[in-house]
Write a protein that holds these residues in place. Structure first.
Motif, PDB file in Angstrom:
ATOM      1  N   ARG A 150       0.858  -1.192   0.000  1.00  0.00           N
ATOM      2  CA  ARG A 150       0.000   0.000   0.000  1.00  0.00           C
ATOM      3  C   ARG A 150       0.883   1.226   0.000  1.00  0.00           C
ATOM      4  O   ARG A 150       1.911   1.266   0.679  1.00  0.00           O
ATOM      5  CB  ARG A 150      -0.905   0.035   1.241  1.00  0.00           C
ATOM      6  N   VAL A 151       0.451   2.219  -0.773  1.00  0.00           N
ATOM      7  CA  VAL A 151       1.258   3.425  -0.938  1.00  0.00           C
ATOM      8  C   VAL A 151       0.369   4.662  -0.796  1.00  0.00           C
ATOM      9  O   VAL A 151      -0.594   4.828  -1.563  1.00  0.00           O
ATOM     10  CB  VAL A 151       1.914   3.447  -2.337  1.00  0.00           C
ATOM     11  N   PRO A 152       0.676   5.554   0.161  1.00  0.00           N
ATOM     12  CA  PRO A 152      -0.086   6.805   0.242  1.00  0.00           C
ATOM     13  C   PRO A 152       0.247   7.699  -0.953  1.00  0.00           C
ATOM     14  O   PRO A 152       1.353   7.620  -1.497  1.00  0.00           O
ATOM     15  CB  PRO A 152       0.394   7.430   1.556  1.00  0.00           C
ATOM     16  N   TYR A 153      -0.708   8.520  -1.359  1.00  0.00           N
ATOM     17  CA  TYR A 153      -0.444   9.491  -2.418  1.00  0.00           C
ATOM     18  C   TYR A 153      -1.285  10.724  -2.124  1.00  0.00           C
ATOM     19  O   TYR A 153      -2.093  10.726  -1.184  1.00  0.00           O
ATOM     20  CB  TYR A 153      -0.755   8.891  -3.804  1.00  0.00           C
ATOM     21  N   ASP A 154      -1.111  11.779  -2.911  1.00  0.00           N
ATOM     22  CA  ASP A 154      -1.784  13.047  -2.652  1.00  0.00           C
ATOM     23  C   ASP A 154      -3.231  12.990  -3.155  1.00  0.00           C
ATOM     24  O   ASP A 154      -3.548  13.443  -4.263  1.00  0.00           O
ATOM     25  CB  ASP A 154      -1.004  14.183  -3.331  1.00  0.00           C
ATOM     26  N   VAL A 155      -4.106  12.418  -2.330  1.00  0.00           N
ATOM     27  CA  VAL A 155      -5.513  12.249  -2.705  1.00  0.00           C
ATOM     28  C   VAL A 155      -6.163  13.610  -2.968  1.00  0.00           C
ATOM     29  O   VAL A 155      -6.927  13.774  -3.936  1.00  0.00           O
ATOM     30  CB  VAL A 155      -6.277  11.491  -1.590  1.00  0.00           C
ATOM     31  N   ALA A 156      -5.843  14.617  -2.126  1.00  0.00           N
ATOM     32  CA  ALA A 156      -6.489  15.929  -2.270  1.00  0.00           C
ATOM     33  C   ALA A 156      -6.189  16.551  -3.636  1.00  0.00           C
ATOM     34  O   ALA A 156      -7.057  17.187  -4.247  1.00  0.00           O
ATOM     35  CB  ALA A 156      -6.030  16.858  -1.148  1.00  0.00           C
ATOM     36  N   ALA A 157      -4.971  16.361  -4.124  1.00  0.00           N
ATOM     37  CA  ALA A 157      -4.607  16.921  -5.433  1.00  0.00           C
ATOM     38  C   ALA A 157      -5.435  16.266  -6.541  1.00  0.00           C
ATOM     39  O   ALA A 157      -5.876  16.937  -7.494  1.00  0.00           O
ATOM     40  CB  ALA A 157      -3.112  16.721  -5.692  1.00  0.00           C
ATOM     41  N   VAL A 158      -5.655  14.967  -6.426  1.00  0.00           N
ATOM     42  CA  VAL A 158      -6.452  14.262  -7.441  1.00  0.00           C
ATOM     43  C   VAL A 158      -7.910  14.703  -7.360  1.00  0.00           C
ATOM     44  O   VAL A 158      -8.565  14.920  -8.385  1.00  0.00           O
ATOM     45  CB  VAL A 158      -6.320  12.731  -7.259  1.00  0.00           C
ATOM     46  N   GLN A 159      -8.409  14.878  -6.141  1.00  0.00           N
ATOM     47  CA  GLN A 159      -9.795  15.347  -5.981  1.00  0.00           C
ATOM     48  C   GLN A 159      -9.975  16.731  -6.614  1.00  0.00           C
ATOM     49  O   GLN A 159     -10.977  16.986  -7.287  1.00  0.00           O
ATOM     50  CB  GLN A 159     -10.153  15.409  -4.492  1.00  0.00           C
ATOM     51  N   ARG A 160      -8.991  17.622  -6.403  1.00  0.00           N
ATOM     52  CA  ARG A 160      -9.064  18.958  -7.015  1.00  0.00           C
ATOM     53  C   ARG A 160      -9.092  18.853  -8.534  1.00  0.00           C
ATOM     54  O   ARG A 160      -9.897  19.497  -9.214  1.00  0.00           O
ATOM     55  CB  ARG A 160      -7.851  19.806  -6.585  1.00  0.00           C
ATOM     56  N   ALA A 161      -8.209  18.020  -9.073  1.00  0.00           N
ATOM     57  CA  ALA A 161      -8.133  17.864 -10.532  1.00  0.00           C
ATOM     58  C   ALA A 161      -9.458  17.322 -11.079  1.00  0.00           C
ATOM     59  O   ALA A 161      -9.921  17.745 -12.153  1.00  0.00           O
ATOM     60  CB  ALA A 161      -6.979  16.941 -10.900  1.00  0.00           C
ATOM     61  N   MET A 162     -10.082  16.407 -10.344  1.00  0.00           N
ATOM     62  CA  MET A 162     -11.361  15.845 -10.794  1.00  0.00           C
ATOM     63  C   MET A 162     -12.444  16.913 -10.812  1.00  0.00           C
ATOM     64  O   MET A 162     -13.227  17.007 -11.765  1.00  0.00           O
ATOM     65  CB  MET A 162     -11.782  14.685  -9.871  1.00  0.00           C
ATOM     66  N   ARG A 163     -12.478  17.734  -9.754  1.00  0.00           N
ATOM     67  CA  ARG A 163     -13.515  18.783  -9.692  1.00  0.00           C
ATOM     68  C   ARG A 163     -13.285  19.827 -10.774  1.00  0.00           C
ATOM     69  O   ARG A 163     -14.239  20.325 -11.372  1.00  0.00           O
ATOM     70  CB  ARG A 163     -13.534  19.401  -8.299  1.00  0.00           C
ATOM     71  N   GLU A 164     -12.010  20.136 -11.023  1.00  0.00           N
ATOM     72  CA  GLU A 164     -11.708  21.149 -12.035  1.00  0.00           C
ATOM     73  C   GLU A 164     -12.209  20.758 -13.422  1.00  0.00           C
ATOM     74  O   GLU A 164     -12.652  21.606 -14.189  1.00  0.00           O
ATOM     75  CB  GLU A 164     -10.195  21.402 -12.102  1.00  0.00           C
ATOM     76  N   VAL A 165     -12.120  19.473 -13.754  1.00  0.00           N
ATOM     77  CA  VAL A 165     -12.570  19.072 -15.094  1.00  0.00           C
ATOM     78  C   VAL A 165     -14.052  18.708 -15.112  1.00  0.00           C
ATOM     79  O   VAL A 165     -14.588  18.344 -16.155  1.00  0.00           O
ATOM     80  CB  VAL A 165     -11.723  17.910 -15.673  1.00  0.00           C
ATOM     81  N   GLY A 166     -14.711  18.770 -13.940  1.00  0.00           N
ATOM     82  CA  GLY A 166     -16.153  18.532 -13.903  1.00  0.00           C
ATOM     83  C   GLY A 166     -16.562  17.088 -13.707  1.00  0.00           C
ATOM     84  O   GLY A 166     -17.705  16.723 -13.998  1.00  0.00           O
ATOM     85  N   LEU A 167     -15.661  16.242 -13.205  1.00  0.00           N
ATOM     86  CA  LEU A 167     -16.046  14.856 -12.896  1.00  0.00           C
ATOM     87  C   LEU A 167     -16.939  14.849 -11.650  1.00  0.00           C
ATOM     88  O   LEU A 167     -16.839  15.748 -10.812  1.00  0.00           O
ATOM     89  CB  LEU A 167     -14.781  14.008 -12.672  1.00  0.00           C
TER      90      LEU A 167
END
Ligand code: ZN
Length: 248
Positions: A219-236
């Motif tokens: 298991r590997v932690p990653y920057d979940v918040a950055a991915v969430q921001r990117a998803m919201r920015e493109v309208g997912l």
């Protein structure tokens, strides 16, 4: 030899890169489909897999992204994300995804997305379904690698008695868990890189060491918040972004 086995990356480049960094030097990367869908980076994930020479199979989301009728079976959020994915991806991504097979054999392993009898759709969620698929492994194939459920788990056929009728034993792929196969047949699921669903948001994958006949879940932690921001920015859909933080 060390092989990294990745599944259900789901267009999450941040999670994929964290996994590749964690794996370090490996002798190969095998992927089990659902490369795209849900996440914000479909082209970048495909480019990364091409660059590192990953081999593997397609999943139901990959088939849908290439225009397949698989989209008709998606729930509303998955469907909205897939409609976005279809608009976002390049012609070269479509071409690469379209060329992926439904199953492929690597040494003693067969790679599929869902299951060996239904490579795109069946969910291996019980000992009964696992047993029905274990008996389908072809001559020379001992280990079935699959994803689709986003759950790190293995179903191991017991070498002792019962033969094909016996229920396989279940091994949970807890972080860092190692399974010594010792020549036994098994179905093994690495869990999901880009959208884990076992309550742990960290990216999940598997290391396979053929000479030692052993798999290890990582298991590997990653920057979940950055991915969430990117998803919201493109309208997912916001619900798809929210679930990443929960690992559900
Ligand atoms: Zn998936």
């Amino acid at each position: 030899m060390r092989i990294a086995i990745l599944s259900d990356i789901h267009a999450n480049l941040t999670a994929l890169d964290a996994v590749l960094a964690d794996a370090g030097r490996v002798d190969g990367v095998w992927q089990l489909g659902d490369i795209v869908g849900y996440g914000p980076d479909p082209d970048a994930v495909v480019d990364r897999l091409r660059r590192i020479g990953a081999t593997g199979v397609r999943g139901n989301h990959d088939a849908a992204a290439c225009g397949g009728s698989e989209i008709d079976w998606f729930n509303p959020d998955a469907r909205r994300a897939m409609e976005w994915t279809r608009r976002a991806i390049s012609a070269s991504t479509v071409e690469w995804l379209s060329a992926l097979p439904d199953r492929s054999t690597e040494g003693v392993c067969e790679l599929v997305h869902g299951s060996h009898r239904e490579p795109l759709w069946e969910y291996v969620t019980s000992e009964e379904v696992a047993r029905a698929n274990l008996v389908l492994l072809e001559e020379g194939v001992r280990i079935g690698l699959h994803g689709h459920t986003h759950m790190p788990i293995a179903f191991v056929a017991d070498a002792e008695g019962g033969g094909d009728r016996a229920r396989p034993s279940v091994v949970r792929g807890h972080p860092g868990a190692t399974l010594e196969l010792q020549g036994r047949r098994a179905l093994v699921n690495p869990g999901s890189v880009g959208q884990p669903r076992d309550g742990d948001p960290d990216a999940s994958y598997l290391i396979w060491e053929p000479e030692l006949d052993r798999v290890t879940w990582r298991r590997v932690p990653y920057d979940v918040a950055a991915v969430q921001r990117a998803m919201r920015e493109v309208g997912l859909p916001g619900s798809l972004a929210a679930r990443l933080a929960l690992g559900l």
